[in-house]
Design an enzyme around this catalytic site. Structure first.
Site, PDB file in Angstrom:
ATOM      1  N   HIS A 246      -6.373  -7.446  12.804  1.00 11.80           N
ATOM      2  CA  HIS A 246      -5.144  -6.597  12.833  1.00 11.80           C
ATOM      3  C   HIS A 246      -4.861  -6.277  14.344  1.00 11.80           C
ATOM      4  O   HIS A 246      -5.576  -6.027  15.137  1.00 11.80           O
ATOM      5  CB  HIS A 246      -5.381  -5.357  12.050  1.00 11.80           C
ATOM      6  CG  HIS A 246      -4.108  -4.567  11.599  1.00 11.80           C
ATOM      7  ND1 HIS A 246      -2.827  -5.404  11.181  1.00 11.80           N
ATOM      8  CD2 HIS A 246      -3.503  -3.242  11.752  1.00 11.80           C
ATOM      9  CE1 HIS A 246      -2.128  -4.255  10.836  1.00 11.80           C
ATOM     10  NE2 HIS A 246      -2.416  -3.292  11.331  1.00 11.80           N
TER      11      HIS A 246
ATOM     12  N   CYS B  60      13.200  23.739   5.231  1.00 14.71           N
ATOM     13  CA  CYS B  60      12.307  24.458   4.656  1.00 14.71           C
ATOM     14  C   CYS B  60      11.438  23.625   3.620  1.00 14.71           C
ATOM     15  O   CYS B  60      11.619  22.560   3.535  1.00 14.71           O
ATOM     16  CB  CYS B  60      13.152  25.352   3.819  1.00 14.71           C
ATOM     17  SG  CYS B  60      14.173  26.458   4.606  1.00 14.71           S
TER      18      CYS B  60
ATOM     19  N   LYS C 296       0.801  -1.288   0.040  1.00 15.89           N
ATOM     20  CA  LYS C 296      -0.067   0.181  -0.040  1.00 15.89           C
ATOM     21  C   LYS C 296       0.808   1.293   0.068  1.00 15.89           C
ATOM     22  O   LYS C 296       2.048   1.073   0.173  1.00 15.89           O
ATOM     23  CB  LYS C 296      -0.900  -0.051   1.214  1.00 15.89           C
ATOM     24  CG  LYS C 296      -0.211   0.009   2.520  1.00 15.89           C
ATOM     25  CD  LYS C 296      -1.138  -0.270   3.823  1.00 15.89           C
ATOM     26  CE  LYS C 296      -0.117  -0.333   4.989  1.00 15.89           C
ATOM     27  NZ  LYS C 296      -1.019  -0.638   6.040  1.00 15.89           N
TER      28      LYS C 296
ATOM     29  N   TYR D  92      15.388  30.374   7.747  1.00 16.66           N
ATOM     30  CA  TYR D  92      14.235  30.863   8.501  1.00 16.66           C
ATOM     31  C   TYR D  92      14.409  31.035   9.894  1.00 16.66           C
ATOM     32  O   TYR D  92      14.694  29.934  10.541  1.00 16.66           O
ATOM     33  CB  TYR D  92      12.999  30.335   7.872  1.00 16.66           C
ATOM     34  CG  TYR D  92      12.561  30.397   6.597  1.00 16.66           C
ATOM     35  CD1 TYR D  92      12.733  31.584   5.803  1.00 16.66           C
ATOM     36  CD2 TYR D  92      12.163  29.432   5.778  1.00 16.66           C
ATOM     37  CE1 TYR D  92      12.325  31.692   4.449  1.00 16.66           C
ATOM     38  CE2 TYR D  92      11.837  29.586   4.377  1.00 16.66           C
ATOM     39  CZ  TYR D  92      11.977  30.600   3.830  1.00 16.66           C
ATOM     40  OH  TYR D  92      11.520  30.668   2.652  1.00 16.66           O
TER      41      TYR D  92
ATOM     42  N   ARG E 297       1.132 -11.032   7.034  1.00 15.50           N
ATOM     43  CA  ARG E 297       1.019  -9.746   5.980  1.00 15.50           C
ATOM     44  C   ARG E 297       2.040  -8.529   6.481  1.00 15.50           C
ATOM     45  O   ARG E 297       1.758  -7.580   6.681  1.00 15.50           O
ATOM     46  CB  ARG E 297      -0.341  -9.113   6.393  1.00 15.50           C
ATOM     47  CG  ARG E 297      -1.601 -10.070   6.228  1.00 15.50           C
ATOM     48  CD  ARG E 297      -2.676  -9.058   6.065  1.00 15.50           C
ATOM     49  NE  ARG E 297      -2.951  -8.264   7.380  1.00 15.50           N
ATOM     50  CZ  ARG E 297      -3.512  -8.521   8.404  1.00 15.50           C
ATOM     51  NH1 ARG E 297      -4.053  -9.846   8.411  1.00 15.50           N
ATOM     52  NH2 ARG E 297      -3.613  -7.813   9.471  1.00 15.50           N
TER      53      ARG E 297
ATOM     54  N   ASP F 295      11.737  23.514   0.405  1.00 13.66           N
ATOM     55  CA  ASP F 295      12.630  22.784  -0.883  1.00 13.66           C
ATOM     56  C   ASP F 295      13.862  22.324  -0.545  1.00 13.66           C
ATOM     57  O   ASP F 295      14.738  21.876  -1.192  1.00 13.66           O
ATOM     58  CB  ASP F 295      12.351  23.478  -2.060  1.00 13.66           C
ATOM     59  CG  ASP F 295      11.167  24.234  -2.315  1.00 13.66           C
ATOM     60  OD1 ASP F 295      10.346  23.243  -2.639  1.00 13.66           O
ATOM     61  OD2 ASP F 295      10.802  25.375  -2.144  1.00 13.66           O
TER      62      ASP F 295
ATOM     63  N   ARG G 158     -10.300  -0.467  15.296  1.00 17.52           N
ATOM     64  CA  ARG G 158     -10.168   0.323  14.129  1.00 17.52           C
ATOM     65  C   ARG G 158     -11.298  -0.179  13.218  1.00 17.52           C
ATOM     66  O   ARG G 158     -12.333  -0.178  13.385  1.00 17.52           O
ATOM     67  CB  ARG G 158      -8.908   0.497  13.711  1.00 17.52           C
ATOM     68  CG  ARG G 158      -8.427   1.466  12.736  1.00 17.52           C
ATOM     69  CD  ARG G 158      -6.953   1.578  12.294  1.00 17.52           C
ATOM     70  NE  ARG G 158      -6.447   0.546  11.457  1.00 17.52           N
ATOM     71  CZ  ARG G 158      -5.271   0.420  11.195  1.00 17.52           C
ATOM     72  NH1 ARG G 158      -4.376   1.265  11.334  1.00 17.52           N
ATOM     73  NH2 ARG G 158      -4.889  -0.622  10.203  1.00 17.52           N
TER      74      ARG G 158
HETATM   75  C1  PLP Z   1      -0.266  -1.789   6.687  1.00 18.50           C
HETATM   76  C2  PLP Z   1      -0.731  -2.984   7.424  1.00 18.50           C
HETATM   77  C3  PLP Z   1       0.005  -4.098   7.267  1.00 18.50           C
HETATM   78  C4  PLP Z   1       1.279  -4.284   7.540  1.00 18.50           C
HETATM   79  O1  PLP Z   1       1.940  -3.599   8.686  1.00 18.50           O
HETATM   80  P1  PLP Z   1       3.544  -3.386   9.004  1.00 18.50           P
HETATM   81  O2  PLP Z   1       3.479  -2.977  10.521  1.00 18.50           O
HETATM   82  O3  PLP Z   1       3.898  -2.607   8.047  1.00 18.50           O
HETATM   83  O4  PLP Z   1       4.214  -4.916   8.826  1.00 18.50           O
HETATM   84  C5  PLP Z   1      -0.573  -5.241   7.810  1.00 18.50           C
HETATM   85  N1  PLP Z   1      -2.098  -5.384   7.615  1.00 18.50           N
HETATM   86  C6  PLP Z   1      -2.964  -4.320   7.610  1.00 18.50           C
HETATM   87  C7  PLP Z   1      -4.249  -4.470   7.727  1.00 18.50           C
HETATM   88  C8  PLP Z   1      -2.187  -3.028   7.404  1.00 18.50           C
HETATM   89  O5  PLP Z   1      -3.111  -2.008   7.342  1.00 18.50           O
END
Ligand code: PLP
Length: 386
Positions: free
Chosen positions: A173, A320, A43, A273, A229, A322, A141
């Site tokens: 998760h 800054c 992602k 700055y 994952r 850039d 979540r």
């Molecule tokens: C982003 C994400 C992951 C990967 O998490 P990491 O901490 O980067 O390994 C796995 N599952 C879900 C649902 C996520 O949103």
């Protein structure tokens, strides 16, 4: 070691993406979870590393699944010809689910409305939607929480009856997988397997159960289940920087720039700055064409580490939009055009984790926010990168 990319001289700032390191990291993670399949989480443009080339490298190294948050990311992968199971999980009502199903993309559902939209899209195009039901086991979540889980399961079972959908996965998760001893890890794991059992008692037959992000893949074998994952670890960054072990991972991104100006400044001359920095003695400063528009966190003002030649120095003054200034020291022989490493994984190079520490954030944010105007050069690929 990293192969250096051939980068045209006129490019001020760029990211080298070492696909051989990414493939190595996939193999390390597969070694950690040898009985599970691996879903490479790509992602957010592969955490800033470039979606398609990173996905292809992960598949070459044995990832059989790819995971993305947004539907369009999944469509981009399929349209680029990436051949792996794909899962997408974050969409509002009205999303183009038919487009996803037509591309053979698996879709997550956390609520009955999502199942209804998936079923409707499937009927419209004459397919069966492959669905992963998400259960909230305590993250608070995404996913169905508490009594909503049984409702979601019953709703799914009902739609399965008319072959509009098929539940192929159940997933969740973690909230605290990066805190190795945290009691919620085991509690969530137990709730997850209980939720799977309830789904199976209701007649669902998921092929894959999955819950492990990078931290759980590396630290919690009990959470490996059918599929792990990992995201951040693919890119060679530790999800648990407080743990001394680097797990043999190799950082994939090196962010480099070229000095655009080198000049002398007298002691006491404020820099940039707000004059947030003033050298104590006469010195030489360098101007680095990288700023917060490129993802350099402004919170790393006066702190972010930089390597110029063999000189390790820090951002002098504010970051800054850039550019940043670095103090090279009175004896510096650096000149315009010299290469600067903001972060990478080579000897003496600052790391994304160092920048995270300097800015009070996590390495995920450092790599993911590298801006769209920073070209990515993919090196170390077995096939020409696209
Ligand atoms: C982003 C994400 C992951 C990967 O998490 P990491 O901490 O980067 O390994 C796995 N599952 C879900 C649902 C996520 O949103």
């Amino acid at each position: 070691m990293t192969t250096n990319a051939v980068v045209p001289e006129a490019i001020p700032l760029w990211a080298e993406i070492d696909l051989a390191a990414l493939e190595h990291n996939v193999r390390v993670l597969r070694g950690r979870a040898p009985r599970s399949e691996l879903m490479a989480v790509v992602k957010a443009d592969a955490y800033g590393h470039g979606l398609v080339p990173c996905a292809q490298a992960a598949v070459r190294a044995g990832a059989s699944w790819l995971g993305v948050a947004q539907l369009t990311e999944a469509c981009t992968l399929r349209d680029a010809g990436v051949d792996a199971r794909l899962l997408t999980w974050l969409y509002p009502p009205g999303a183009d689910l038919a487009g996803a199903l037509r591309r053979d993309i698996d879709v997550s559902a956390s609520a009955p409305w999502a199942l209804d939209e998936l079923a409707a899209a499937a009927r419209r195009i004459g397919r069966t939607a492959r669905v992963h039901l998400k259960v909230d086991t305590g993250l608070g979540r995404g996913g169905a929480f508490g009594a909503d889980w049984d409702k979601l399961v019953r709703h799914a079972r009902c739609l399965e009856g008319e072959e509009a959908i098929r539940v192929v996965g159940v997933w969740t998760h973690f909230a605290h997988a990066d805190a190795p001893e945290h009691p919620t890890v085991l509690a969530q794991q137990e709730r997850f397997f209980e939720a799977v059992a309830r789904a199976e008692r209701a007649g669902l037959r998921p092929e894959v159960r999955h819950l492990a992000n990078s931290a759980a893949t590396l630290l919690h074998p009990g959470a490996h289940a059918d599929l792990v994952r990992p995201g951040i670890a693919l890119y060679g960054l530790s999800p648990v920087p407080q743990v001394a072990d680097d797990f043999g991972l190799r950082p994939v991104m090196t962010l480099k720039a070229r000095l655009v100006l080198v000049k002398r400044l007298p002691a006491g001359q404020g820099v940039s700055y707000g004059h947030a920095y003033a050298p104590a003695a006469d010195t030489v400063v360098g101007l680095v064409p990288a700023g917060y528009a490129d993802g350099i966190p402004r919170h790393a003002s006066n702190a972010g580490p930089v390597l110029v030649g063999s000189t390790r120095t820090r951002v002098a003054g504010r970051v800054c939009m850039d550019q940043i200034v670095v103090d090279l020291g009175a004896g510096s022989t650096a000149g315009a055009g010299d290469e600067v490493v903001l972060f990478g994984g080579g000897p003496g190079q600052p790391t994304a984790q160092d920048w995270a520490d300097a800015a009070g954030t996590i390495s995920y944010e450092i790599v993911t926010r590298v801006g769209a105007r920073v070209p990515r050069f993919h090196v170390g690929a077995q096939e020409p990168a696209r």
